[in-house]
Write an enzyme that holds these catalytic residues in place. Structure first.
Site, PDB file in Angstrom:
ATOM      1  CG  ASP A   1       0.585   9.555   0.224  1.00 33.58           C
ATOM      2  OD1 ASP A   1       0.419   8.428   0.302  1.00 33.58           O
ATOM      3  OD2 ASP A   1      -0.064  10.450   0.589  1.00 33.58           O
TER       4      ASP A   1
ATOM      5  CG  HIS B   1      -2.220  -1.028   1.134  1.00 30.72           C
ATOM      6  ND1 HIS B   1      -3.231  -0.622   0.552  1.00 30.72           N
ATOM      7  CD2 HIS B   1      -1.918  -2.316   1.267  1.00 30.72           C
ATOM      8  CE1 HIS B   1      -4.069  -1.938   0.684  1.00 30.72           C
ATOM      9  NE2 HIS B   1      -3.219  -2.878   1.214  1.00 30.72           N
TER      10      HIS B   1
HETATM   11  O1  F6P Z   1      -1.588   2.424   3.894  1.00 30.48           O
HETATM   12  C1  F6P Z   1      -0.416   2.422   4.817  1.00 30.48           C
HETATM   13  C2  F6P Z   1      -0.799   2.023   6.118  1.00 30.48           C
HETATM   14  O2  F6P Z   1       0.445   1.948   6.971  1.00 30.48           O
HETATM   15  C3  F6P Z   1      -1.629   1.031   6.492  1.00 30.48           C
HETATM   16  O3  F6P Z   1      -1.019  -0.246   6.320  1.00 30.48           O
HETATM   17  C4  F6P Z   1      -2.255   1.364   7.953  1.00 30.48           C
HETATM   18  O4  F6P Z   1      -3.472   0.603   8.302  1.00 30.48           O
HETATM   19  C5  F6P Z   1      -2.387   2.932   7.611  1.00 30.48           C
HETATM   20  O5  F6P Z   1      -1.262   3.366   6.754  1.00 30.48           O
HETATM   21  C6  F6P Z   1      -2.410   3.617   9.175  1.00 30.48           C
HETATM   22  O6  F6P Z   1      -1.197   3.424   9.680  1.00 30.48           O
HETATM   23  P1  F6P Z   1      -1.098   2.467  11.382  1.00 30.48           P
HETATM   24  O7  F6P Z   1      -1.811   1.297  10.962  1.00 30.48           O
HETATM   25  O8  F6P Z   1       0.234   2.551  11.656  1.00 30.48           O
HETATM   26  O9  F6P Z   1      -1.981   3.452  12.139  1.00 30.48           O
END
Ligand code: F6P
Length: 503
Positions: free
Chosen positions: A402, A199
């Site tokens: 991004d 992602h």
């Molecule tokens: O898309 C990137 C990402 O790291 C996802 O895997 C994740 O759920 C989201 O951003 C939010 O970050 P986190 O899970 O570290 O709160």
């Protein structure tokens, strides 16, 4: 969108991600309950897992859930997309405090996050954290293998000795999970199809080679049958790394990588949003902004993350007020910063830096009845966000880097009234397809100020033309389309396992 046409997945489905599609937390009575976790991925994938009675494996996000504790069922009133997921479909991975510190805060968010966003100066390389990362990834693999054995047992019991369950693993927190899964599957002759989606961006070889464990990461990402990224640039970076670090034979045209006699298909599948859901939200959301009609709102919505370019954006806004003083008292920058990874030092520092900067600029320009910047540090509901996206004049989406950026897409989905303008960084994955946005390099502060001025003066017919095109594309290429393309590419659709086109 195009993906709305329903097609059945032809195999048992196991989804694996660092976080479960909901967060567990205590309510006022001290009971553990499910809390909604917003996000396009969850909204799209959860209903499919519900429909095909699949399994979701992930960390609960809570230290209060102990091994052997039952997962709470969803509240009968719950209307979230995950509400239909029965507890029996959820396999929580238990992580203790030191694992979260070393795996999540340390390796995932202190090493891989900055490095994959091509910001190596922010990356720490700590071998203890890497060891824990591998250990935690093996834990995820063990849980996945248990679910896999279960699924195969059920197929066998039904006399189906052919169908291979589908395992879909997500994101940079789980880069080495498939290594163990493939090893055990080969040793024990378990049948399964392994797919992966990243992602976030995938960096160039020049950046990747800074990682002391690049070979093990690449091998982990090659333990799949199919590996997908948002855009072609990330695919080509990955293929290049495999070629240069591991000496793999590669085919850049067809995006194939060969390792130890196995061929892995690589593909660009840009993620979309649940477009129709955002339209519906914006149709019914009450106004959240009550600005007088002659004040225009410039909106920023981001997780508070240094990749989002917030400091650059605010400095550019200051330049804009200096350079075009006619806009003073006529515009407001409304910045929503969503708390994120608050235990990581870089994120704490960014919070302080941002607040100091906004304080200085507001002190410099404010009048008794006007301040240039309004700042919210917190989490808004989907409905409140939809109202802001609908009612603002300009959305400023200016990350330094991004993977895709869904804010840009959510904004255009919600623009159901007088159209505004999207200002977008070319360094977001979305910058490659949202051509009718005003693209601006976030490092060029002067240019950002100019583009803001241009956006605010853009005539209605031009705004309409641009917004119509932007919305049309996102409606067509929504998150259902993305998901269907993924399953189709894995040959996992019941009828017409085609080329990834949902129609
Ligand atoms: O898309 C990137 C990402 O790291 C996802 O895997 C994740 O759920 C989201 O951003 C939010 O970050 P986190 O899970 O570290 O709160």
């Amino acid at each position: 969108g195009m993906g709305n046409k329903k097609r059945e997945i032809n195999a048992p489905l196991i989804v694996v991600s660092n976080r479960l599609p909901f967060v567990l937390g205590k309510n006022a009575d001290g009971d553990l309950v499910r809390k909604q976790s917003a996000g396009g991925l969850v909204t799209a994938v959860a209903p499919v897992v519900v429909e095909c009675n699949g399994t979701w494996i992930g960390w609960s996000g809570s230290f209060d859930l102990k091994p052997n504790d039952p997962i709470p069922e969803s509240d009968p009133e719950d209307k979230a997309p995950t509400a239909g997921l029965k507890s029996s479909q959820i396999i929580p991975v238990h992580l203790d405090k030191s694992e979260i510190e070393e795996f999540y805060n340390g390796c995932c968010n202190g090493t891989f996050w900055p490095l994959f966003h091509s910001m190596p100066d922010r990356a720490n390389f700590v071998s203890r954290d890497w060891k824990t990362y591998c250990k935690v990834n093996d834990k995820f693999a063990d849980c996945t293998l248990a679910a896999l054995r279960d699924a195969i047992k059920k197929l066998d019991a039904a006399g189906d000795y052919h169908t291979a369950p589908l395992v879909w693993i997500h994101d940079y927190q789980l880069l080495t999970t498939a290594t163990k899964i493939r090893q055990v599957c080969e040793a024990e002759n378990l049948r399964c199809k392994l797919g992966f989606f990243l992602h976030i961006p995938f960096p160039s070889w020049d950046i990747m080679r800074l990682l002391p464990w690049d070979d093990q990461i690449l091998q982990g990402m090659l333990a799949y049958d199919f590996t997908a990224f948002h855009i072609e640039d990330y695919c080509l970076n990955f293929i290049d790394c495999c070629c240069r670090r591991l000496g793999c034979r590669v085919d850049r045209t067809n995006m194939l990588v060969e390792l130890a006699g196995r061929t892995i298909q690589v593909k660009a599948l840009p993620i979309g949003i649940p477009f129709d859901r955002f339209v519906q939200l914006s149709e019914k959301a009450p106004a959240f902004l009550n600005m007088s009609d002659d004040v225009k709102v410039i909106l920023g919505v981001d997780r508070l993350d240094y990749t989002k370019g917030l400091v650059h954006r605010i400095l550019a806004f200051e330049k804009f007020l200096d350079k075009y003083p006619e806009h003073r008292e006529k515009v407001v920058l409304l910045q929503i910063s969503v708390p994120s990874r608050t235990d990581v030092k870089e994120y704490k520092q960014l919070k302080d830096e941002t607040e100091l900067l906004i304080g200085r600029i507001n002190g410099r320009f404010s009048m008794p009845n006007w301040s240039p910047i309004r700042y919210i540090y917190g989490c808004l509901s989907q409905e409140q966000l939809a109202a802001l996206y609908r009612d603002c004049a300009v959305a400023l989406v200016t990350p330094l880097r991004d993977g895709m950026n869904l804010v840009a897409k959510e904004f255009v989905a919600c623009q159901i009234r007088t159209p505004g303008v999207l200002i977008l960084s070319p360094f977001a994955g979305a910058g490659g397809t949202m051509h009718e946005a005003l693209l601006v390099n976030p490092y060029e502060l002067d240019e950002m100020a100019n583009v803001l001025h241009r956006a605010l003066r853009m005539p209605l017919d031009e705004r309409e033309l641009r917004m119509t095109q932007l919305r049309h594309r996102e409606q067509l290429l929504d998150v259902n389309y993305w998901m269907t393309s993924f399953f189709s590419s894995m040959g996992a659709l019941g009828d017409d396992a085609g080329d990834g086109n949902a129609d």
